[in-house]
Scaffold this active site. Structure first.
Site, PDB file in Angstrom:
ATOM      1  N   TYR A  91      -4.370   6.351   3.849  1.00 25.79           N
ATOM      2  CA  TYR A  91      -3.867   5.649   2.665  1.00 25.79           C
ATOM      3  C   TYR A  91      -4.965   5.676   1.615  1.00 25.79           C
ATOM      4  O   TYR A  91      -6.140   5.486   1.944  1.00 25.79           O
ATOM      5  CB  TYR A  91      -3.532   4.189   3.018  1.00 25.79           C
ATOM      6  CG  TYR A  91      -3.211   3.353   1.796  1.00 25.79           C
ATOM      7  CD1 TYR A  91      -1.901   3.215   1.356  1.00 25.79           C
ATOM      8  CD2 TYR A  91      -4.233   2.733   1.066  1.00 25.79           C
ATOM      9  CE1 TYR A  91      -1.610   2.479   0.222  1.00 25.79           C
ATOM     10  CE2 TYR A  91      -3.950   2.003  -0.074  1.00 25.79           C
ATOM     11  CZ  TYR A  91      -2.638   1.880  -0.485  1.00 25.79           C
ATOM     12  OH  TYR A  91      -2.354   1.159  -1.629  1.00 25.79           O
ATOM     13  N   GLU A 102      -1.262   5.535  -6.224  1.00 27.40           N
ATOM     14  CA  GLU A 102      -1.233   5.234  -4.795  1.00 27.40           C
ATOM     15  C   GLU A 102      -0.714   6.461  -4.042  1.00 27.40           C
ATOM     16  O   GLU A 102       0.388   6.937  -4.308  1.00 27.40           O
ATOM     17  CB  GLU A 102      -0.310   4.044  -4.519  1.00 27.40           C
ATOM     18  CG  GLU A 102      -0.318   3.613  -3.062  1.00 27.40           C
ATOM     19  CD  GLU A 102       0.632   2.444  -2.806  1.00 27.40           C
ATOM     20  OE1 GLU A 102       1.828   2.541  -3.126  1.00 27.40           O
ATOM     21  OE2 GLU A 102       0.165   1.430  -2.272  1.00 27.40           O
TER      22      GLU A 102
END
Ligand code: GDP
Ligand code: MN
Length: 396
Positions: A118, A206
């Site tokens: 992530y 993101e």
């Protein structure tokens, strides 16, 4: 302004970030053409069909599917285009899918351990610095990771004046447990990602997941990008990426008539001049036992036309049980505003919810008189508390 995955990836690519390549399609036939083209360009045999909507968690909702041949591409694209995709981030009705991204399959068949990380870049308002947040636990809900295993989330603070330092990119690659070629690729990835974030005036990038393949490539498989609206004037090419179908229709309409409107969940509509007073008014509504249904700053000119446009926007929301108008007459005169409200009300025919009007400032007393003698379901107030009490009374 939020972007679609494919648009975010275009920006990433333009700054040298390795991405999972793809082509957008709006029909099954286009999807097949896109798949053929991708196979020519990348050599990929399999393709992933990905719904393009402004919501995450698409995989969980059935909006991301693997196709192993062209028939499957056609069939899956046909299923996904036009569907209402429900994910943990949408309402129960879901979001209508208008287009899909046909992407190369980057998870090699037989690759036993593709690593999913992530990574996001965002502004830390607390420190006034940019921040790269990253974790070895990618692919899944980062919220769950944050809740259950917060020690697996790392932060790197970046001073916007100096930018990302090489040692910081190395620290990130190190904390992700990488070495050799993968380590090198990750430092390149992070630097390019930060450059993309900074130069596009974004408030969020993101990437979940960032994929490490077994041959040590580092690839952005997903992209969620938010561009700062206030910087769009210097990025006309990004502004053209706006997809109004994904945005709140009332907010789009408000923008078109030059009103600052933000849709909220409550039951009391508000119309205020000035953003600070609007915030205070929302607090007041909460104190009176209501919940604001919207934020609406009508700005300096509260004439009949503008007031009517504002009333119409507020009344589109079926949850609205009362409207609180809170205007400070500094530049604008209260009696003019009061007349504007009465004219707008009469022009609209009936308004089925009570309206509480607080006018304070120049000619407030004349304004009160105009409201009180109008014969309409409009209640006047001069003091803030008085307005709150009246809101409470009509909600009871
Ligand atoms: P999200 O669910 O909206 O976050 O969409 P993502 O783009 O992150 O995709 C969801 C999941 O689909 C990823 O976590 C992967 O596990 C999977 N996925 C994405 N791309 C590929 C691919 O090229 N091949 C395979 N086999 N799976 C993929
Ligand atoms: Mn994702």
């Amino acid at each position: 302004m939020n972007l679609h995955e494919y648009q975010g990836k275009e920006i990433l690519n333009s700054f040298g970030v390795e991405i999972q390549r793809g082509i957008v399609a709006t029909t099954p036939a286009e999807a097949v053409e896109a798949a053929k083209k991708l196979t020519e360009e990348t050599g990929t045999g399999w393709h992933v069909i990905k719904a393009q909507v402004h919501a995450g968690g698409r995989g969980k909702g059935g909006g991301v599917k693997l196709a192993k041949n062209l028939q499957e591409v056609e069939q899956i694209a046909g299923n996904i285009i036009g569907m209402s995709l429900v994910t943990p981030q949408t309402s129960a009705e879901g979001k209508k899918v208008h287009q899909v991204l046909i992407a190369e399959d980057v998870y090699y068949p037989g690759d036993s351990e593709p690593e999913e990380y992530y990574m996001s870049v965002l502004l830390n308002r607390g420190t006034g610095k940019n921040m790269i947040m990253y974790s070895t636990e990618g692919g899944m809900d980062i919220e769950t990771v944050a809740e259950e295993t917060p020690h697996l989330i790392f932060h790197e603070e970046i001073d916007p004046a100096t930018g990302l330092m090489p040692f910081q990119a190395r620290r990130i690659a190190f904390n992700l447990g990488l070495s050799g070629q993968a380590f090198k690729q990750m430092t390149k990835f992070v630097s390019a990602l930060y450059k993309a974030y900074e130069n596009s005036d974004s408030s969020l990038f993101e990437i979940n997941p960032v994929l490490k393949t077994s041959d040590d490539k580092i690839i952005a498989v997903d992209a969620k990008v938010t561009i700062d609206d206030n910087a769009l004037f210097r990025h006309k090419d990004y502004e053209a990426m706006r997809d109004l179908r994904e945005e709140n229709p009332t907010e789009v309409e408000a923008k078109a008539v030059g009103l600052n409107y933000v849709d909220l969940d409550g039951n009391v509509g508000c119309m205020v001049n000035g953003a600070g007073l609007a915030m205070a008014t929302m607090d007041l509504i909460k104190q009176a036992g209501g919940e604001p249904a919207n934020f609406l700053d009508v700005g300096g000119t509260a004439d009949a036309e503008r007031v009517e446009a504002a009333f119409k926007l507020i009344l589109k929301d079926p949850n609205v049980k009362a409207i609180l108008v809170n205007i400070f007459g500094g530049i604008v005169r209260c009696d003019r505003v009061a007349q504007g409200i009465v004219d707008a009300y009469k022009n609209m025919g009936t308004i089925h919810v009570p309206i509480i009007v607080r006018l304070q400032g120049t000619n407030a007393d004349i304004a009160k008189e105009i409201i009180d003698t109008s014969g309409l379901d409009v209640h006047s107030a001069i003091e803030f508390q008085e307005a709150a009490d009246k809101v409470q009374a009509v909600l009871a």
